[in-house]
Design a protein around this motif. Structure first.
Motif, short mmCIF file in Angstrom:
data_model
loop_
_atom_site.label_atom_id
_atom_site.label_comp_id
_atom_site.label_asym_id
_atom_site.label_seq_id
_atom_site.Cartn_x
_atom_site.Cartn_y
_atom_site.Cartn_z
N ARG A 19 16.30 -2.85 9.03
CA ARG A 19 16.87 -2.17 7.86
C ARG A 19 15.92 -1.10 7.34
O ARG A 19 16.34 -0.02 6.94
N LEU A 20 14.62 -1.39 7.34
CA LEU A 20 13.64 -0.39 6.92
C LEU A 20 13.72 0.84 7.82
O LEU A 20 13.67 1.98 7.35
N LYS A 21 13.83 0.59 9.12
CA LYS A 21 13.90 1.71 10.07
C LYS A 21 15.18 2.51 9.87
O LYS A 21 15.17 3.75 9.86
N LYS A 22 16.29 1.80 9.71
CA LYS A 22 17.57 2.47 9.55
C LYS A 22 17.59 3.34 8.31
O LYS A 22 18.09 4.48 8.32
N GLU A 23 17.02 2.83 7.21
CA GLU A 23 17.03 3.56 5.95
C GLU A 23 15.86 4.53 5.83
O GLU A 23 15.78 5.30 4.87
N ASN A 24 14.91 4.45 6.79
CA ASN A 24 13.71 5.30 6.79
C ASN A 24 12.94 5.16 5.48
O ASN A 24 12.57 6.14 4.82
N ILE A 25 12.70 3.90 5.09
CA ILE A 25 11.95 3.60 3.87
C ILE A 25 10.85 2.59 4.20
O ILE A 25 10.84 1.99 5.28
N GLY A 26 9.93 2.41 3.26
CA GLY A 26 8.79 1.53 3.51
C GLY A 26 8.84 0.22 2.77
O GLY A 26 7.96 -0.63 2.96
N ALA A 27 9.83 0.01 1.89
CA ALA A 27 9.88 -1.22 1.11
C ALA A 27 11.32 -1.56 0.77
O ALA A 27 12.17 -0.67 0.64
N LEU A 28 11.57 -2.86 0.63
CA LEU A 28 12.90 -3.34 0.26
C LEU A 28 12.79 -4.40 -0.82
O LEU A 28 11.94 -5.29 -0.73
N PRO A 29 13.64 -4.34 -1.84
CA PRO A 29 13.72 -5.47 -2.77
C PRO A 29 14.29 -6.68 -2.02
O PRO A 29 15.13 -6.53 -1.13
N VAL A 30 13.82 -7.85 -2.38
CA VAL A 30 14.32 -9.08 -1.78
C VAL A 30 15.23 -9.76 -2.79
O VAL A 30 14.84 -9.99 -3.94
N CYS A 31 16.43 -10.08 -2.37
CA CYS A 31 17.42 -10.65 -3.28
C CYS A 31 17.80 -12.06 -2.87
O CYS A 31 17.80 -12.39 -1.68
N GLN A 32 18.09 -12.87 -3.86
CA GLN A 32 18.70 -14.16 -3.64
C GLN A 32 20.00 -14.14 -4.42
O GLN A 32 20.00 -14.21 -5.64
N HIS A 33 21.09 -14.01 -3.68
CA HIS A 33 22.40 -13.76 -4.29
C HIS A 33 22.31 -12.42 -5.05
O HIS A 33 22.03 -11.40 -4.46
N ASP A 34 22.52 -12.41 -6.35
CA ASP A 34 22.49 -11.15 -7.10
C ASP A 34 21.17 -10.92 -7.82
O ASP A 34 21.02 -9.94 -8.55
N ARG A 35 20.21 -11.81 -7.61
CA ARG A 35 18.94 -11.72 -8.36
C ARG A 35 17.84 -11.17 -7.47
O ARG A 35 17.65 -11.63 -6.34
N VAL A 36 17.09 -10.20 -7.98
CA VAL A 36 15.94 -9.66 -7.26
C VAL A 36 14.76 -10.58 -7.49
O VAL A 36 14.36 -10.84 -8.63
N ILE A 37 14.17 -11.12 -6.40
CA ILE A 37 13.09 -12.10 -6.54
C ILE A 37 11.76 -11.63 -5.95
O ILE A 37 10.75 -12.32 -6.07
N GLY A 38 11.73 -10.47 -5.32
CA GLY A 38 10.47 -10.01 -4.75
C GLY A 38 10.64 -8.67 -4.05
O GLY A 38 11.67 -8.01 -4.16
N MET A 39 9.60 -8.29 -3.31
CA MET A 39 9.60 -7.02 -2.58
C MET A 39 8.90 -7.25 -1.24
O MET A 39 7.91 -7.97 -1.16
N ILE A 40 9.46 -6.68 -0.19
CA ILE A 40 8.82 -6.75 1.12
C ILE A 40 8.61 -5.34 1.65
O ILE A 40 9.49 -4.47 1.49
N THR A 41 7.45 -5.09 2.24
CA THR A 41 7.10 -3.77 2.76
C THR A 41 6.92 -3.83 4.26
O THR A 41 6.80 -4.91 4.85
N ASP A 42 6.85 -2.65 4.88
CA ASP A 42 6.57 -2.61 6.31
C ASP A 42 5.21 -3.22 6.62
O ASP A 42 5.02 -3.86 7.66
N ARG A 43 4.27 -3.08 5.67
CA ARG A 43 2.95 -3.68 5.89
C ARG A 43 3.01 -5.20 5.83
O ARG A 43 2.31 -5.89 6.56
N ASP A 44 3.84 -5.75 4.94
CA ASP A 44 4.02 -7.20 4.87
C ASP A 44 4.48 -7.74 6.22
O ASP A 44 3.98 -8.77 6.71
N ILE A 45 5.45 -7.05 6.83
CA ILE A 45 5.98 -7.49 8.12
C ILE A 45 4.90 -7.43 9.19
O ILE A 45 4.75 -8.34 10.01
N THR A 46 4.12 -6.36 9.16
CA THR A 46 3.06 -6.20 10.16
C THR A 46 1.96 -7.23 9.99
O THR A 46 1.56 -7.90 10.95
N MET A 47 1.45 -7.38 8.75
CA MET A 47 0.28 -8.22 8.52
C MET A 47 0.61 -9.71 8.49
O MET A 47 -0.18 -10.53 8.95
N ARG A 48 1.75 -10.08 7.92
CA ARG A 48 2.05 -11.50 7.81
C ARG A 48 3.03 -12.00 8.86
O ARG A 48 3.32 -13.19 8.92
#
Length: 243
Positions: A19-48
Motif C-alpha cells: 500500500r505504501l508503494k502504491k500510494e507512493n508515501i512513507g507512512a500509514l495510519p493504523v486503524c482498528q475498525h474506525d479508530r486510529v491506533i498508531g502509525m507505521i512507516t516504511d522504516r518500521d517495516i524495514t527495521m522491525r
C-alpha cells in the motif's frame, strides 16, 4: 496534506508495504475498525520486519507500528503542525477533523519544509533471558515497540501497555524477563546517536543472582524460567528486609 489512506492493525507488513508503494508515501495510519491506533512507516517495516528476519507475510502491522498516534487538526496552521513534528521527532502527522476526530489526511514535514526522515526517540525492547551450555546469558527478543513522544518513563508505560494488550497478559513480566530502552537523539555535529539502557538495576541484580543459582545447582538445562523466578524472589526479599 495528502488524502487519508489507512491500513488495518491485523493486516500483514507485506500488505502495508504494497500500500505504501502504491500510494507512493512513507507512512500509514493504523486503524482498528474506525479508530486510529498508531502509525507505521516504511522504516518500521524495514527495521522491525525485514532486518529482524521476520516473515513480513505473517507479521502483523500492529507488531511493528508505533504505539501511539500523533496528530493535528485540519484547522490547525502549518506552523502548529510543524511544531508538533519537530517536538515529537517525527516526520508525519495524521490530520483529524476537530468535531468527530475522524481521519481526514496526512501532513508531512517534507511537504512543509523539505526535511529528511528522522528516527523515533525511543524503542522499548522486551526480552527473555536464557543460559547456554557454557553458562553465558543471552537475551531473546520478544517484541520491539517504537514510541514517538513523551519522556522515557512515558515511553516505557506506553510500550508496556501495548505489549500486554498484544500478548493478552495482565503484566508484561508474565512473558518477559526485562526490557531495554533505546533512546535516539541528535548530537552537536548533527549525527544521530543511539543509547541503550537496561531495564533497571533490579534486573541486573537478578541476572547476576540467577547465574549464581544456575552454577550452584550444577548448570542444569531447561530450568531458565524457574531459576529466574528463584533469583527474583531472593532479590525482592532482600530489598524488602532493607526497607
Amino acid at each position: 496534506m495528502s488524502e487519508p489512506v489507512c491500513v488495518q492493525a491485523q493486516e500483514t507488513l507485506d500488505a502495508a508495504a504494497r500500500r505504501l508503494k502504491k500510494e507512493n508515501i512513507g507512512a500509514l495510519p493504523v486503524c482498528q475498525h474506525d479508530r486510529v491506533i498508531g502509525m507505521i512507516t516504511d522504516r518500521d517495516i524495514t527495521m522491525r520486519g525485514v532486518a529482524d528476519g521476520r516473515n513480513v507475510g505473517e507479521m502483523t502491522v500492529r507488531e511493528a507500528m508505533s504505539a501511539e498516534i500523533l496528530f493535528c487538526f485540519d484547522d490547525d496552521t502549518t506552523e502548529e503542525a510543524a511544531r508538533i513534528m519537530l517536538e515529537s521527532h517525527v516526520q508525519r502527522l495524521a490530520v483529524l477533523d476537530r468535531v468527530d476526530k475522524h481521519l481526514t489526511g496526512i501532513v508531512s514535514m517534507t511537504r512543509l519544509s523539505g526535511g529528511a526522515s528522522e528516527r523515533r526517540p525511543y524503542e522499548v525492547i522486551f526480552y527473555k533471558t536464557f543460559f547456554d551450555h557454557q553458562g553465558h546469558s543471552h537475551h531473546s527478543e520478544l517484541m520491539r515497540i517504537a514510541v514517538a513522544q513523551g519522556t522515557k518513563e512515558q515511553a516505557i508505560a506506553t510500550a508496556t501497555r501495548q505489549f500486554e494488550e498484544m500478548k493478552e497478559v495482565k503484566s508484561w513480566q508474565q512473558l518477559a524477563n526485562g526490557y531495554d530502552v533505546i533512546s535516539v537523539h541528535v548530537d552537536a555535529q548533527g549525527a544521530t546517536v543511539e543509547e541503550r539502557e537496561p531495564t533497571s538495576e533490579r534486573e541486573a541484580r537478578i541476572l547476576r543472582r540467577a547465574r549464581e543459582i544456575w552454577e550452584r545447582e550444577g548448570t542444569p538445562e531447561g530450568r531458565d524460567e524457574e531459576i529466574w523466578a528463584l533469583a527474583a524472589g531472593e532479590i525482592d526479599r532482600e530489598d524488602h528486609l532493607v526497607e
